[in-house]
Design a protein around this motif. Sequence first.
Motif, PDB file in Angstrom:
ATOM      1  N   GLN A 120      12.280   8.036  -6.349  1.00  0.00           N
ATOM      2  CA  GLN A 120      11.679   8.794  -5.243  1.00  0.00           C
ATOM      3  C   GLN A 120      10.979   7.859  -4.275  1.00  0.00           C
ATOM      4  OE1 GLN A 120       9.370  11.463  -7.720  1.00  0.00           O
ATOM      5  NE2 GLN A 120      10.548  13.222  -7.003  1.00  0.00           N
ATOM      6  N   VAL A 172      10.241   6.699   0.662  1.00  0.00           N
ATOM      7  CA  VAL A 172       9.297   5.831   1.382  1.00  0.00           C
ATOM      8  C   VAL A 172       9.936   4.520   1.838  1.00  0.00           C
ATOM      9  CG1 VAL A 172       7.113   4.607   1.228  1.00  0.00           C
ATOM     10  CG2 VAL A 172       7.379   6.808   0.097  1.00  0.00           C
ATOM     11  N   PHE A 208       3.587  15.503   0.758  1.00  0.00           N
ATOM     12  CA  PHE A 208       4.375  14.516   0.016  1.00  0.00           C
ATOM     13  C   PHE A 208       4.314  14.775  -1.491  1.00  0.00           C
ATOM     14  CE2 PHE A 208       5.233  10.373  -1.896  1.00  0.00           C
ATOM     15  CZ  PHE A 208       6.335   9.965  -1.175  1.00  0.00           C
ATOM     16  N   GLY A 232       0.821  -1.213   0.000  1.00  0.00           N
ATOM     17  CA  GLY A 232       0.000   0.000   0.000  1.00  0.00           C
ATOM     18  C   GLY A 232       0.852   1.260   0.000  1.00  0.00           C
ATOM     19  N   TYR A 233       2.010   1.233   0.660  1.00  0.00           N
ATOM     20  CA  TYR A 233       2.896   2.401   0.662  1.00  0.00           C
ATOM     21  C   TYR A 233       3.403   2.678  -0.749  1.00  0.00           C
ATOM     22  CZ  TYR A 233       3.286   1.709   5.773  1.00  0.00           C
ATOM     23  OH  TYR A 233       3.044   1.565   7.105  1.00  0.00           O
ATOM     24  N   ARG A 234       3.742   1.592  -1.444  1.00  0.00           N
ATOM     25  CA  ARG A 234       4.264   1.780  -2.805  1.00  0.00           C
ATOM     26  C   ARG A 234       3.181   2.384  -3.686  1.00  0.00           C
ATOM     27  NH1 ARG A 234       6.182  -3.118  -1.247  1.00  0.00           N
ATOM     28  NH2 ARG A 234       8.438  -3.238  -1.043  1.00  0.00           N
ATOM     29  N   GLU A 235       1.965   1.819  -3.585  1.00  0.00           N
ATOM     30  CA  GLU A 235       0.896   2.316  -4.451  1.00  0.00           C
ATOM     31  C   GLU A 235       0.572   3.764  -4.106  1.00  0.00           C
ATOM     32  OE1 GLU A 235      -2.314  -0.567  -5.007  1.00  0.00           O
ATOM     33  OE2 GLU A 235      -0.866  -1.249  -6.492  1.00  0.00           O
ATOM     34  N   ALA A 236       0.578   4.083  -2.820  1.00  0.00           N
ATOM     35  CA  ALA A 236       0.280   5.453  -2.419  1.00  0.00           C
ATOM     36  C   ALA A 236       1.264   6.414  -3.062  1.00  0.00           C
ATOM     37  CB  ALA A 236       0.337   5.577  -0.896  1.00  0.00           C
ATOM     38  N   ALA A 237       2.545   6.101  -2.960  1.00  0.00           N
ATOM     39  CA  ALA A 237       3.560   7.014  -3.480  1.00  0.00           C
ATOM     40  C   ALA A 237       3.511   7.069  -5.008  1.00  0.00           C
ATOM     41  CB  ALA A 237       4.941   6.584  -3.007  1.00  0.00           C
ATOM     42  N   LEU A 238       3.382   5.922  -5.647  1.00  0.00           N
ATOM     43  CA  LEU A 238       3.343   5.911  -7.109  1.00  0.00           C
ATOM     44  C   LEU A 238       2.133   6.673  -7.629  1.00  0.00           C
ATOM     45  CD1 LEU A 238       4.401   2.237  -7.912  1.00  0.00           C
ATOM     46  CD2 LEU A 238       5.740   4.315  -8.240  1.00  0.00           C
ATOM     47  N   ALA A 239       0.990   6.482  -6.946  1.00  0.00           N
ATOM     48  CA  ALA A 239      -0.232   7.136  -7.411  1.00  0.00           C
ATOM     49  C   ALA A 239      -0.154   8.648  -7.232  1.00  0.00           C
ATOM     50  CB  ALA A 239      -1.446   6.583  -6.674  1.00  0.00           C
ATOM     51  N   LEU A 240       0.736   9.112  -6.350  1.00  0.00           N
ATOM     52  CA  LEU A 240       0.918  10.557  -6.209  1.00  0.00           C
ATOM     53  C   LEU A 240       1.929  11.081  -7.223  1.00  0.00           C
ATOM     54  CD1 LEU A 240       0.893  10.885  -2.343  1.00  0.00           C
ATOM     55  CD2 LEU A 240      -0.593  12.134  -3.901  1.00  0.00           C
ATOM     56  N   GLY A 241       2.460  10.186  -8.039  1.00  0.00           N
ATOM     57  CA  GLY A 241       3.374  10.635  -9.087  1.00  0.00           C
ATOM     58  C   GLY A 241       4.846  10.465  -8.738  1.00  0.00           C
ATOM     59  N   ALA A 242       5.155   9.628  -7.753  1.00  0.00           N
ATOM     60  CA  ALA A 242       6.563   9.418  -7.425  1.00  0.00           C
ATOM     61  C   ALA A 242       7.237   8.594  -8.522  1.00  0.00           C
ATOM     62  CB  ALA A 242       6.685   8.683  -6.090  1.00  0.00           C
ATOM     63  N   THR A 243       8.484   8.933  -8.829  1.00  0.00           N
ATOM     64  CA  THR A 243       9.258   8.052  -9.684  1.00  0.00           C
ATOM     65  C   THR A 243       9.719   6.875  -8.821  1.00  0.00           C
ATOM     66  OG1 THR A 243      11.327   9.113  -9.123  1.00  0.00           O
ATOM     67  CG2 THR A 243      10.147  10.002 -11.009  1.00  0.00           C
ATOM     68  N   ARG A 277      -0.354  11.335 -13.097  1.00  0.00           N
ATOM     69  CA  ARG A 277      -0.763  10.983 -11.739  1.00  0.00           C
ATOM     70  C   ARG A 277      -0.916  12.208 -10.853  1.00  0.00           C
ATOM     71  NH1 ARG A 277       2.949   5.574 -11.515  1.00  0.00           N
ATOM     72  NH2 ARG A 277       1.590   4.346 -12.856  1.00  0.00           N
ATOM     73  N   LEU A 295       1.161   7.156   4.298  1.00  0.00           N
ATOM     74  CA  LEU A 295       2.564   6.756   4.330  1.00  0.00           C
ATOM     75  C   LEU A 295       3.077   6.809   5.765  1.00  0.00           C
ATOM     76  CD1 LEU A 295       3.519   8.714   1.135  1.00  0.00           C
ATOM     77  CD2 LEU A 295       3.584   6.227   1.425  1.00  0.00           C
ATOM     78  N   LEU A 353       7.232  15.945  -4.228  1.00  0.00           N
ATOM     79  CA  LEU A 353       7.589  15.161  -5.408  1.00  0.00           C
ATOM     80  C   LEU A 353       7.616  16.018  -6.661  1.00  0.00           C
ATOM     81  CD1 LEU A 353       5.380  11.944  -5.082  1.00  0.00           C
ATOM     82  CD2 LEU A 353       7.800  12.177  -4.545  1.00  0.00           C
ATOM     83  N   HIS A 354       6.673  16.937  -6.737  1.00  0.00           N
ATOM     84  CA  HIS A 354       6.465  17.631  -8.002  1.00  0.00           C
ATOM     85  C   HIS A 354       7.082  19.008  -8.073  1.00  0.00           C
ATOM     86  CE1 HIS A 354       3.815  14.606  -9.763  1.00  0.00           C
ATOM     87  NE2 HIS A 354       3.319  14.451  -8.562  1.00  0.00           N
ATOM     88  N   ASN A 376      -4.215   4.045   3.086  1.00  0.00           N
ATOM     89  CA  ASN A 376      -2.779   3.769   3.079  1.00  0.00           C
ATOM     90  C   ASN A 376      -1.945   5.036   3.254  1.00  0.00           C
ATOM     91  OD1 ASN A 376      -3.398   4.787   0.602  1.00  0.00           O
ATOM     92  ND2 ASN A 376      -2.228   3.299  -0.579  1.00  0.00           N
TER      93      ASN A 376
END
Lengths: 298, 260
Positions: free
Chosen positions: A195, A200, B113, A181-192, B90, B103, B117-118, B101
């Motif tokens: 990042q 995370v 956060f 869930g942490y990975r999906e949260a960060a990716l869905a916010l646009g993290a590379t 995204r 962080l 990132l952006h 979820n």
Amino acid sequence: MARGRGELALERGIELLIRLCGVSAILFVFGIFFFVFREGAGLLWSGRFSILEFFGSIEWYPTSQSRVRYGALALITGTFSVTVLAMLLAVPFGIGTAIYLSEFCGARRKETLKIVVELLAAIPSVVWGFIGLTIMNSLIIRLFGAPIGLNVLNGAMLLALMSVPIIVSIGEDALKAVPDGYREAALALGATRWQLVYRVLLPAARNGLLAAVLLGVGRAVGETMAVLMATGHSIRMPTSLLDPVRTLTATIAAELGEAPVGSDHYQVLFLVGVLLFTITFIVNMCAVRIVRGKRGRG
Amino acid sequence: MNNPAAADYAIQTRDLSLWYGNFQALNNVTLDIKHGAITSLIGPSGCGKTTLLRCFNRINERYGSVRTSGEIRILGRNIYDEDVSLIELRRFVGMVFQRPNPLPLSIYENIVFGLRLHSERRALTRADLDAAVEGALTEVGLWASVRDRLDRSALDLQLDEQQKLCIARLLPLKPEVILMDEPCSALDAEATRAIEELLFGLRGRYSIVIVTHNMAQARRASDECFLMLMGELIEHGATESLFTSPKDARTLNYLEGRFG
Ligand SMILES: Nc1ncnc2c1ncn2[C@@H]1O[C@H](COP(=O)(O)OP(=O)(O)OP(=O)(O)O)[C@@H](O)[C@H]1O
Ligand SMILES: [Mg+2]
């Protein structure tokens, strides 16, 4: 279905056996510590041994005709310098590999790589020592122009290679335990992906990664054969990476065979063993506590 | 995404199909989701609602075995175009997950956060961040209760507060679309109502797509409704008319609870 008495007794017997196996691990650890300590303890109270000299002097002359001296400082420094340098090399490499395995590579390549890493762990330490004597030795002479290639750098590179598998496998477990869930949260916010890793995953897996490093340290401190062969075996305080040194483990391995059983020399080697045992024990306990602390907090 | 006002539809798909390995989870889905409305996606378990939703921010592609065909346009732009960056996509299409979820950071850091990132590090002043945190938390109704403990771990919040936080952390990025996958399924009735009210508060400013198992919720909370069965789109329309006068026999069956 009624069960015979024999069958019940057998079951009890097996249960008892399994219990014994479990308890025996504890018995062995304490038994070994007790034995090692008993072999060396006599010298401690004999008056011929000074703790201050042991930890404070670099003069290790256990077989001197005129005056024996048991100063282990150079040996401790040897172990310390080789271990620290090994970790400086192994930690970035090992953690990097763990990150790659857990976050960046596909399932099939991951399987292959894990097998290779395990193979690395399966190479006997004599073979590593041999590599140190030959390949690393000539490499260091050629690259650094050192007169001889058996030194801190050589030993540290071998130890690094030997600790990397531990760091990789424990580190990968730590990263794998981070909830998806942490990975999906960060990716869905646009993290590379990068990042995601450093913002995370590394913080979230911090404890497990630290434990991985400590177990690597434990491995490096306790390793004997490879460092015996690769560090040049000369007792002195190293001033550069290209200086030869001697470690605690190498000293025991090299001298125990020649020391008459029960002699002062024999006993002091066992005290060196107690010191080593204590260091690795503390390092391992720290690792276990760190891992447990993480579980405790969920 | 450069000219959002021009698009009447937030999301459009054309013949969208998706395979997990050999298993086809979406079958020629063609739909238009209105801009600024709350759209619900309903259907029985395993019909592909989550899969469809996860196409819209391309987070499905995390799994190596996923293959898609067809077209997805968000605010008029084909999201599979070469020049659309996943990261920008995204930013404009936020997502709220089934299990809250947050962080493992502080409440404050969770909210900022996305901004971190952006944006360039230097472009963010402390005052900007503080304002973003206050604004986002106020909008989801958490500000009053957490303003004194912004530096505490977000994991210590109640489950429903966590979910609100997960919505709040999208807002500083000013998304156009917010995707929600059964955002209330882990929450109790009281908390569900609070989230629904939050949805009404956001309506109009964001296009919201919400997947739900709960038909009463779809009926209460959405303007438009899509029904899916086995990877296909069966029926769509204004929520009220879909519930009162469904055109497809299968919709009627589903609504009457004969399967699902
Ligand atoms: N990562 C995956 N790999 C393989 N198959 C998957 C994967 N994710 C989903 N599926 C399959 O795709 C189908 C659709 O799944 P999806 O999760 O989209 O359904 P859903 O409508 O969201 O169901 P639910 O209401 O239970 O959440 C299911 O049959 C599921 O087993
Ligand atoms: Mg789902």
